[in-house]
Design a protein around this motif. Sequence first.
Motif, PDB file in Angstrom:
ATOM      1  N   GLU A 170       0.829  -1.208   0.000  1.00 28.21           N
ATOM      2  CA  GLU A 170       0.000   0.000   0.000  1.00 28.21           C
ATOM      3  C   GLU A 170       0.862   1.256   0.000  1.00 28.21           C
ATOM      4  N   THR A 171       1.933   1.220   0.796  1.00 29.42           N
ATOM      5  CA  THR A 171       2.838   2.369   0.833  1.00 29.42           C
ATOM      6  C   THR A 171       3.479   2.606  -0.526  1.00 29.42           C
ATOM      7  N   LEU A 172       3.849   1.521  -1.195  1.00 28.87           N
ATOM      8  CA  LEU A 172       4.437   1.641  -2.530  1.00 28.87           C
ATOM      9  C   LEU A 172       3.483   2.343  -3.493  1.00 28.87           C
ATOM     10  N   MET A 173       2.225   1.927  -3.512  1.00 30.22           N
ATOM     11  CA  MET A 173       1.259   2.539  -4.427  1.00 30.22           C
ATOM     12  C   MET A 173       1.031   4.005  -4.089  1.00 30.22           C
ATOM     13  N   ASP A 174       0.992   4.323  -2.798  1.00 31.44           N
ATOM     14  CA  ASP A 174       0.825   5.726  -2.401  1.00 31.44           C
ATOM     15  C   ASP A 174       2.022   6.565  -2.850  1.00 31.44           C
ATOM     16  N   ASP A 175       3.226   6.005  -2.703  1.00 30.85           N
ATOM     17  CA  ASP A 175       4.429   6.742  -3.105  1.00 30.85           C
ATOM     18  C   ASP A 175       4.472   6.943  -4.617  1.00 30.85           C
ATOM     19  N   VAL A 176       4.076   5.919  -5.378  1.00 28.21           N
ATOM     20  CA  VAL A 176       4.054   6.059  -6.837  1.00 28.21           C
ATOM     21  C   VAL A 176       3.035   7.120  -7.251  1.00 28.21           C
ATOM     22  N   LYS A 177       1.869   7.100  -6.627  1.00 29.78           N
ATOM     23  CA  LYS A 177       0.860   8.118  -6.937  1.00 29.78           C
ATOM     24  C   LYS A 177       1.402   9.517  -6.651  1.00 29.78           C
ATOM     25  N   ARG A 178       2.100   9.668  -5.517  1.00 31.86           N
ATOM     26  CA  ARG A 178       2.678  10.973  -5.188  1.00 31.86           C
ATOM     27  C   ARG A 178       3.706  11.389  -6.231  1.00 31.86           C
ATOM     28  N   ASP A 179       4.586  10.457  -6.629  1.00 30.82           N
ATOM     29  CA  ASP A 179       5.622  10.787  -7.616  1.00 30.82           C
ATOM     30  C   ASP A 179       5.006  11.175  -8.961  1.00 30.82           C
ATOM     31  N   VAL A 180       3.997  10.423  -9.397  1.00 32.22           N
ATOM     32  CA  VAL A 180       3.371  10.722 -10.688  1.00 32.22           C
ATOM     33  C   VAL A 180       2.640  12.063 -10.624  1.00 32.22           C
ATOM     34  N   THR A 181       1.957  12.320  -9.516  1.00 31.93           N
ATOM     35  CA  THR A 181       1.250  13.596  -9.366  1.00 31.93           C
ATOM     36  C   THR A 181       2.228  14.759  -9.413  1.00 31.93           C
TER      37      THR A 181
END
Length: 295
Positions: A143-154
């Motif tokens: 879950e943390t990985l997906m949140d971090d990827v979303k933050r990076d893409v945003t």
Amino acid sequence: MNKVGFIGTTVLLLLALLSSTMFVVDQRQFGVVNQFGQIQKVITEPGLNFKLPLVQNVNYLDKRLLTLDSMDTEPMLTAEKQRVVIDWYVRWRITDPKTYIQNVSLGGDESAGATQLNRVVRNAFQEEINRRTVRELISTRRETLMDDVKRDVTEAVTGANWGVDIVDVRITRADYVESITESVYRRMQAERERVANELRATGAAEGEQIRADADRQREVTVANAYRDAEKVRGEGDAEATRVYGEAFGRDPQFAEFYRSLDAYKASIGQKGDVLVIDPQSSDFFRNLRGAPSRR
């Protein structure tokens, strides 16, 4: 007729000209009016609108929530240098059509933006996966990985001013590459077989211990039962001897006769027993030749 034909033709031309000036924007779309390659206006509300014929044209962009699935299966490296394959999807939407067309999709459609967004998301996944182990990727910190990827893409699309909003990023599959998967399965199978053999050996040892304990308890129980039986038998024999002694003490001749019957039974009580004696002179049959006298 020529006048009527002229009027009819004129009306048709006017209708065609009028229709070329009108267009309808659906509630699911943005309408972008272009003139000589330049954006003149963006229509965000549904309804009937007008444009200059032959000069202006309209492009439509989807304003709904869009889904982008991963477009490739190239492996990525984890922190332990393990090659893994990630399948993912991104939910995104266009929020500023003018900025989106100018900075992302010059053709004015969603496919160009999806292609560039795929590249950005893949780079973000690669960067985040490089920092994590396979265990973290699969279970503990997914879950943390997906949140971090979303933050990076945003951050990437916001910094590049794409005019889009990243709603969600999700992993649908995380697995080893096929060449590694086979070896992992073999190791898992070997480990399961080792555990199974260990459990079987432990079970066999415990079974032998249980059987040995049961045999010991059986021997103890049989020995105790035999001891108790011999004790009861001895007591019974002692009581029988006492009763016989009392009975025989009262009548010695009866005792002698009874013992003679026991002797006859022991000597000729079985089929095939033969005695070669003179019944008239032998003392062995003395009690059978005449009733014993009582005192």
